[in-house]
Design a protein around this motif. Sequence first.
Motif, PDB file in Angstrom:
ATOM      1  N   LYS A   1       0.820  -1.223   0.000  1.00 51.42           N
ATOM      2  CA  LYS A   1       0.000   0.000   0.000  1.00 51.42           C
ATOM      3  C   LYS A   1       0.853   1.271   0.000  1.00 51.42           C
ATOM      4  CE  LYS A   1      -3.900  -2.073   2.534  1.00 51.42           C
ATOM      5  NZ  LYS A   1      -3.247  -3.348   2.925  1.00 51.42           N
ATOM      6  N   VAL A   2       2.019   1.221   0.659  1.00 54.14           N
ATOM      7  CA  VAL A   2       2.887   2.394   0.811  1.00 54.14           C
ATOM      8  C   VAL A   2       4.264   2.065   0.244  1.00 54.14           C
ATOM      9  CG1 VAL A   2       3.962   3.978   2.466  1.00 54.14           C
ATOM     10  CG2 VAL A   2       1.680   3.087   2.902  1.00 54.14           C
TER      11      VAL A   2
ATOM     12  N   ALA B   1      14.572   1.630   6.433  1.00 49.42           N
ATOM     13  CA  ALA B   1      13.148   1.908   6.514  1.00 49.42           C
ATOM     14  C   ALA B   1      12.488   0.708   7.165  1.00 49.42           C
ATOM     15  CB  ALA B   1      12.566   2.148   5.129  1.00 49.42           C
ATOM     16  N   ILE B   2      11.629   0.952   8.129  1.00 54.58           N
ATOM     17  CA  ILE B   2      11.016  -0.168   8.850  1.00 54.58           C
ATOM     18  C   ILE B   2       9.512   0.038   8.984  1.00 54.58           C
ATOM     19  CG2 ILE B   2      13.119  -0.688  10.138  1.00 54.58           C
ATOM     20  CD1 ILE B   2      11.970   0.630  12.551  1.00 54.58           C
ATOM     21  N   GLU B   3       8.821  -1.080   9.068  1.00 52.89           N
ATOM     22  CA  GLU B   3       7.383  -1.082   9.311  1.00 52.89           C
ATOM     23  C   GLU B   3       7.122  -1.784  10.634  1.00 52.89           C
ATOM     24  OE1 GLU B   3       3.302  -3.111   7.454  1.00 52.89           O
ATOM     25  OE2 GLU B   3       5.152  -3.063   6.271  1.00 52.89           O
TER      26      GLU B   3
ATOM     27  N   GLY C   1       6.912   8.411   8.474  1.00 50.02           N
ATOM     28  CA  GLY C   1       6.478   8.908   7.174  1.00 50.02           C
ATOM     29  C   GLY C   1       5.048   8.586   6.841  1.00 50.02           C
ATOM     30  N   ALA C   2       4.558   7.447   7.340  1.00 46.68           N
ATOM     31  CA  ALA C   2       3.200   7.046   6.980  1.00 46.68           C
ATOM     32  C   ALA C   2       2.609   6.156   8.056  1.00 46.68           C
ATOM     33  CB  ALA C   2       3.188   6.326   5.636  1.00 46.68           C
ATOM     34  N   ILE C   3       1.295   6.188   8.137  1.00 46.65           N
ATOM     35  CA  ILE C   3       0.534   5.307   9.025  1.00 46.65           C
ATOM     36  C   ILE C   3      -0.470   4.560   8.151  1.00 46.65           C
ATOM     37  CG2 ILE C   3      -1.053   5.188  10.991  1.00 46.65           C
ATOM     38  CD1 ILE C   3       0.042   8.013  11.788  1.00 46.65           C
ATOM     39  N   VAL C   4      -0.525   3.249   8.309  1.00 42.16           N
ATOM     40  CA  VAL C   4      -1.563   2.475   7.625  1.00 42.16           C
ATOM     41  C   VAL C   4      -2.519   1.980   8.695  1.00 42.16           C
ATOM     42  CG1 VAL C   4      -2.101   0.518   6.153  1.00 42.16           C
ATOM     43  CG2 VAL C   4      -0.009   1.835   5.763  1.00 42.16           C
TER      44      VAL C   4
ATOM     45  N   ILE D   1       3.190   1.500  11.278  1.00 48.43           N
ATOM     46  CA  ILE D   1       3.959   2.745  11.191  1.00 48.43           C
ATOM     47  C   ILE D   1       5.156   2.525  10.264  1.00 48.43           C
ATOM     48  CG2 ILE D   1       5.199   4.518  12.495  1.00 48.43           C
ATOM     49  CD1 ILE D   1       2.271   4.251  13.279  1.00 48.43           C
ATOM     50  N   ILE D   2       5.269   3.367   9.235  1.00 43.00           N
ATOM     51  CA  ILE D   2       6.391   3.298   8.298  1.00 43.00           C
ATOM     52  C   ILE D   2       7.367   4.407   8.662  1.00 43.00           C
ATOM     53  CG2 ILE D   2       7.069   3.109   5.895  1.00 43.00           C
ATOM     54  CD1 ILE D   2       4.758   1.209   6.774  1.00 43.00           C
TER      55      ILE D   2
END
Length: 460
Positions: free
Chosen positions: A152-153, A382-384, A413-416, A436-437
């Motif tokens: 998605k991201v 970069a981690i999720e 940077g992003a939240i899913v 959390i990205i």
Amino acid sequence: MKIIILGAGQVGGTLAENLAHENNDITIIDINSERLRHLQDKFDLRVVIGHGSYPKILREAGADDADMLVAVTNSDETNMIACQIAYSLFNTPNKIARIRASEYIKETEKLFTYDHIPIDYLISPEQLLIDYIYKLIQYPGALQVVNFASGKVSIVAAQAYYGGSLIGNSLSNLHEHLPNIDTRIAAIFRQDKPIKPQGSTIIKAGDEIFFIVATEHIRATMSELQRLEKPYKRIMIVGGGNVGAGLAKQIEKYYNVKLIERNQERAIELAKLLYDTIVFYGDASDQELLAEEHIEQTDVFIALTNDDEANIMSAMLAKKMGAKKVMVLIQRTAYVDLVQGGVIDIAISPQQATISALLGHVRKADIINVSSLRLRNGVAEAIEAIVHGDKNTSKVVGKKISDIKLPPGTIIGAIVRKDKVIIANNNHIIEQNDHIIMFITDKKYVPEVEKIFQPSPFFL
């Protein structure tokens, strides 16, 4: 965490380097005493000389109370047997193995179970590389593309060129140019030096930009940084090994693919295996062959043999003769930054793809995806992470991003949230089960990030 690594080659050594700096108890096993001595001198870790599948050697390495075994020798069979012994004799809770042979990979569901060969996670370097290159083909102009949250991201690296709408403008103009698309600039590198992204930062031609965006908006965001390249149509692959053949198989239905293989028997075999790919027996450094096959009409030339020098030289020749873009596979990580950005458009490191996959299963907290990103001056990560706990047990649940004390150079940077992609700003509040990205420019801070996202031990 107590981790045993089997294999002190490029993958095992790089993994040991990553983990040794993060307060892990690392033991590495190999039959090559010189490699072990080099790693022991360079990093704070234990070494054991011997065959990693022998019970005696595993016991000497501390398998009795090890948390994880990572088997990344060059032998699939050694890796499989080591995982079996770690399970049967030592009850090691987590077992990761590198498996390369396609004959094993085909039977993954039947072979690699606790009733047969007990491997918790399988690493297939060839498939990881194929997937990595395929993303670069899908997004012409991108230098790196990494997906998170089930695709998605994405975090994308791209170079700013004249022709991009944002060149000469400040970052604050990005929202004006793309009013319906949220994106976050995670890092900017100018002449090998990092620049902190701020609204007032002026983008210049030559800047290397890392941005975070919903995957569906990658091309729209890239159009702000460079004149958008047309989708590739004609692709030439050099090298018919597992990676070259696998890539051709994956893309041949969607692109016009030609493949050059220097081994005649292998070329004949590939001609039968690949239905829509034109296979040539020959040498990619043969100017006549490249001219006959209209190299000047090739959109991207991808050199994937096991010989770094041959890959570099054939790609340079192809570029000189008119190939629009060239990518090369480079085994020696020291070469990657030397060649990329000149005649060579993209240098691909197999170790980088493999290490990223491994780190996702070694990190603490509920970190489910890790990508090692190559920067101009080193490597970022970069981690999720999945958020667990509640306001009482978590350091982040219920807090605004601006109130979370993140280490230097760390950006959320992003939240899913369920199926919704939220490009983060300081006012967003973290909720339980959010993905959390994060982008971390200095890897030494990864342990601190892990601690922040680990709920207290009272969380159940």
